[in-house]
Design a protein around this motif. Structure first.
Motif, mmCIF file in Angstrom:
data_model
loop_
_atom_site.group_PDB
_atom_site.id
_atom_site.type_symbol
_atom_site.label_atom_id
_atom_site.label_comp_id
_atom_site.label_asym_id
_atom_site.label_seq_id
_atom_site.Cartn_x
_atom_site.Cartn_y
_atom_site.Cartn_z
ATOM 1 N N ALA A 141 0.814 -1.227 0.000
ATOM 2 C CA ALA A 141 0.000 0.000 0.000
ATOM 3 C C ALA A 141 0.847 1.275 0.000
ATOM 4 O O ALA A 141 0.606 2.179 -0.821
ATOM 5 C CB ALA A 141 -0.976 -0.008 1.175
ATOM 6 N N PRO A 142 1.858 1.403 0.891
ATOM 7 C CA PRO A 142 2.685 2.617 0.840
ATOM 8 C C PRO A 142 3.416 2.767 -0.489
ATOM 9 O O PRO A 142 3.548 3.879 -1.017
ATOM 10 C CB PRO A 142 3.674 2.413 1.995
ATOM 11 N N TYR A 143 3.892 1.659 -1.041
ATOM 12 C CA TYR A 143 4.608 1.712 -2.323
ATOM 13 C C TYR A 143 3.671 2.142 -3.449
ATOM 14 O O TYR A 143 4.024 2.987 -4.278
ATOM 15 C CB TYR A 143 5.216 0.344 -2.629
ATOM 16 N N VAL A 144 2.469 1.536 -3.481
ATOM 17 C CA VAL A 144 1.502 1.874 -4.527
ATOM 18 C C VAL A 144 1.116 3.352 -4.433
ATOM 19 O O VAL A 144 1.059 4.059 -5.447
ATOM 20 C CB VAL A 144 0.248 0.980 -4.421
ATOM 21 N N ALA A 145 0.854 3.828 -3.206
ATOM 22 C CA ALA A 145 0.485 5.232 -3.028
ATOM 23 C C ALA A 145 1.599 6.164 -3.478
ATOM 24 O O ALA A 145 1.357 7.150 -4.191
ATOM 25 C CB ALA A 145 0.148 5.491 -1.558
ATOM 26 N N THR A 146 2.842 5.851 -3.074
ATOM 27 C CA THR A 146 3.982 6.679 -3.463
ATOM 28 C C THR A 146 4.197 6.649 -4.976
ATOM 29 O O THR A 146 4.536 7.669 -5.592
ATOM 30 C CB THR A 146 5.257 6.205 -2.740
#
Length: 438
Positions: A389-394
């Motif tokens: 999730a953090p990677y996708v958002a970034t």
């Protein structure tokens, strides 16, 4: 009177036994999740030193990619530690998870920078996350099962809520200590050595958690029967072979929930900093306050589920985030108060899932495959969707499509909501505990 008899008398006291079980699980869980989430809160400080790139956003993207790599080991940990729990007992498995977490934390304390050792620095970072991912992958399952099996009649929801209550305490400590160091030290000191101190605190506290867990009272009597050859040992994939529907239900329950959890309770400070220009120290402070609120209301959610059932809690949670994820994210701005109230609304909705999920998932499986049946499907789903999730958002932000992440989270939440609506109520299920029923 011998020491052994005295110990047995103490354990025979229902109240003392329950307090002992809750304390041992909670303290260990606090340490586990403090260690795991400290990485996410401090990544903005060590990203450039370990994974240097053309700009800070690219370095941060690299550290979140490593964060996601750590999740790859969570299904492995859920499977292996789950099998250890179902064969040799919950206490053995819980002792192993906290020992491994301490090793991973110590690696972060002494991690050399890229300038010092070159490519070895990010490689060691990955190894540390793999060790921690393996540990955390088994931790949620075995501690959840241990709590639910320790519960008194009619209080499985309350005991279940202790899982996220203690993990939230760990997360609250991680956020609070990160905020404390960020506000007390200069940015230069944080970049130089300050970011290592919270990891050191975690490594030291693992020792206390290890000592406490080694003295818990085993809830899984079947382990002794397996050891003596009076019961068949569960095989690695028995949970999937004999309970495929229940395994798929765990996956469906978790898909949207894990993205929502990691978005609102872990990644939000970095998201607010990147998209709205919020000051990092202020973001951490707002998140810490919201996490304190989140922690306090967990037992309330657990007690409520013992009264009205698990399903209504899950349905409200699912519908709430399906409708509100995009609007809440779009309301973020540079204001501390804006971030705080948005975080608190999200935490209130999250409680509909976090307070009951341990109970629901444990109630789906018989004792002999309960830990592995909960651990592997849950951890695999968290790895695939929550960890990324953090990677996708970034990545969406870096590509100039910030708003798409909210719709991505909404779609996954809709899938889980449909699962919640179609599930049967498990509140009154008779729980099999090591060949008995409770």
């Amino acid at each position: 009177m011998t020491r052994a008899k005295l110990r047995d008398m103490v354990l025979a006291s229902p109240l003392r036994s329950r307090v002992r079980q809750l304390t041992a699980t909670s303290i260990g869980n606090v340490v586990e999740w403090y260690d795991w989430l400290t990485y996410a809160f401090l990544s903005t400080y060590f990203a450039d030193q370990v994974i240097p790139a053309s700009n800070h956003a690219a370095s941060l993207l690299g550290t979140f990619a490593v964060f996601a790599v750590g999740f790859v080991m969570r299904p492995v940990g859920g499977l292996v530690i789950g099998l250890i729990s179902d064969r040799y007992g919950r206490r053995t498995a819980m002792t192993l998870t906290i020992l491994l977490m301490g090793i991973g934390q110590l690696m972060m304390v002494v991690l050399p920078t890229y300038e010092q050792v070159g490519l070895l620095s990010p490689i060691l970072l990955v190894v540390s996350r793999l060790v921690q991912g393996f540990s955390v992958g088994g931790e949620f399952a075995v501690s959840s099962v241990f709590l639910v099996e320790s519960a008194t009649p009619g209080r499985r929801g309350l005991y279940s809520s202790m899982s996220y209550f203690s993990s939230n305490l760990g997360q609250l400590l991680a956020s609070g200590i990160a905020a404390l160091f960020s506000n007390l030290l200069s940015r230069a000191d944080m970049l130089s050595w300050g970011w290592r101190m919270p990891f050191l605190i975690g490594a030291v506290t693992c020792l206390s958690g290890l000592w406490i867990r080694s003295g818990t009272h085993e809830t899984y009597a079947l382990a002794e029967a397996i050891k003596q050859g009076r019961a068949e040992r569960p095989r690695m994939w028995d949970f999937l072979r004999h309970h495929p529907r229940e395994s798929l239900l765990v996956v469906g329950m978790t898909i949207g929930a894990t993205v929502s959890f990691y978005t609102w309770s872990v990644y939000l400070p970095s998201y607010a900093e990147t998209t709205a220009g919020t000051d990092p120290a202020q973001s951490l402070l707002a998140t810490t306050i919201a996490l304190a609120f989140f922690t306090v209301i967990q037992p309330v959610g657990g007690l409520l589920s013992d009264r009205i059932g698990r399903k209504p809690m899950l349905v409200v949670f699912g519908i709430g985030f399906t409708l509100l994820t995009v609007p809440l994210l779009s309301l973020l701005d540079r204001s501390f108060w804006s971030l705080l109230w948005i975080s608190c609304v999200a935490m209130l909705l999250l409680t509909g899932y976090t307070a009951v999920c341990s109970a629901v998932m444990s109630e789906l499986f018989p004792a002999k495959v309960r830990t592995a049946g909960l651990g592997m499907p849950y951890s695999a789903t968290v790895a695939l969707f929550g960890g990324t999730a953090p990677y996708v958002a970034t990545a969406f932000i870096d590509a100039g499509h910030t708003a798409l992440f909210g719709w991505y989270a909404t779609l996954l939440m809709l899938i889980s909501t449909l699962v919640y609506i179609g599930m049967r109520e498990t509140k009154d299920v008779v729980l099999e505990v090591a060949g008995a029923e409770a």
